[in-house]
Design a protein around this motif. Structure first.
Motif: not given
Length: 297
Positions: A281-282, A284-286, A288, A290, A296
């Motif tokens: 999850i980290g 994917i978030y860092l 960005r 999509d 995005t």
């Protein structure tokens, strides 16, 4: 309604066992008393054992140095392996995307390591890396690079490097295949326009190819990262019972079955699941990423 059968099967083969594993991590279950397991709270994760007179020690998974060493081994393995697999996969994909005679045959040959079952690959490399009979030591000695044979999988100094090498050899074709699929989706008109404008090939790669292939590359990194963080088979076959390469999955398996500490192993499996989920999850978030195909920022 159409997704219901898939969701039912997924719940039966994935969610239910996951829920049971999480539950066993809060019990005193063993292989002999699974049905009679009692709830013990966080004892398997962390517990203060009081010896009296202000003396005591922390027990449980979170206080286990061997567990944290397994975590470090796993993260280090994942970072190094996935990094090299991404780099080599990108290079191979760029080569395979070019037009040359026999390209189809080369593509097929490149996929052979990935097609070989992991256990078979590990056993094959185990013999090749053998300190007495292995071809790797024989070649290095003949080339004058080493003076005496090296116990690649038995030495703590080289065991992790050997496991990484085998994993990179086997899984690089997977990354190359995903990146190649991304490359083939780039329109040829873009490269033709860049060629007519006289743009340097290196600049074309940096400004055109890399940004357009980045979605496929990131998907490959996520998939490989998930596999690398859960690595078990290569480590278990090549270097069993070795602290230098013990990963979280191997640690959990040892406690589940070898030591008959079923509850403790379930707690380790639960933490493995949480660590993999948080890292994914980290990432994917860092980056960005999509995942729904929307624009995005």
């Amino acid at each position: 309604m159409f997704l219901a059968p898939m969701l039912i099967v997924l719940g039966a083969v994935a969610l239910f066992p996951l829920g049971q594993t999480i539950w066993f991590g809060f019990t005193d279950a063993s292989l002999n008393n699974i049905d009679a397991a009692r709830f013990v709270g966080l004892r398997n994760y962390i517990e203060w054992l009081d010896y009296g007179n202000g003396q005591g020690e922390w027990l449980g998974l979170l206080a286990d140095d061997r567990w944290w060493r397994a975590v470090r081994n796993t993260v280090w393995f994942a970072v190094v392996s996935v990094s090299f697999e991404t780099l080599f996969g990108l290079i191979i994909a760029l080569v395979l995307n070019a037009k040359f005679p026999g390209r189809a045959v080369v593509r097929t040959l490149v996929l052979v390591p990935w097609a070989i079952p992991t256990v078979v690959s590990a056993k094959m490399w185990g013999w090749m890396l053998h300190d007495q009979f292995g071809i790797i030591n024989d070649m290095l000695i003949k080339l004058g690079l080493i003076a005496t044979p090296i116990a690649w999988t038995a030495s703590a100094d080289t065991a992790m490097a050997a496991v990484m090498m085998v994993d990179i050899w086997k899984t690089t074709p997977f990354m190359a295949l995903l990146i190649l699929a991304g490359l083939q989706m780039i329109p040829d008109d873009i490269y033709e326009a860049a060629r007519l404008d006289g743009i340097n090939p290196v600049r074309v790669f940096r400004k055109v190819t890399l940004p357009l292939v980045m979605p496929a590359l990131l998907v490959g990194v996520v998939f490989r990262g998930l596999d690398a963080l859960r690595v078990f088979d290569i480590v278990y076959v090549l270097t069993p019972n070795t602290d230098a390469t013990r990963t979280m999955s191997v640690y959990a398996r040892e406690n589940l079955f070898d030591y008959d500490k079923f509850a403790y192993g379930s707690a380790a499996s639960t933490l493995l699941f949480l660590i993999v989920a948080l890292i994914t999850i980290g990432f994917i978030y860092l980056t960005r990423m999509d995942l729904e195909g929307k624009e995005t920022d």
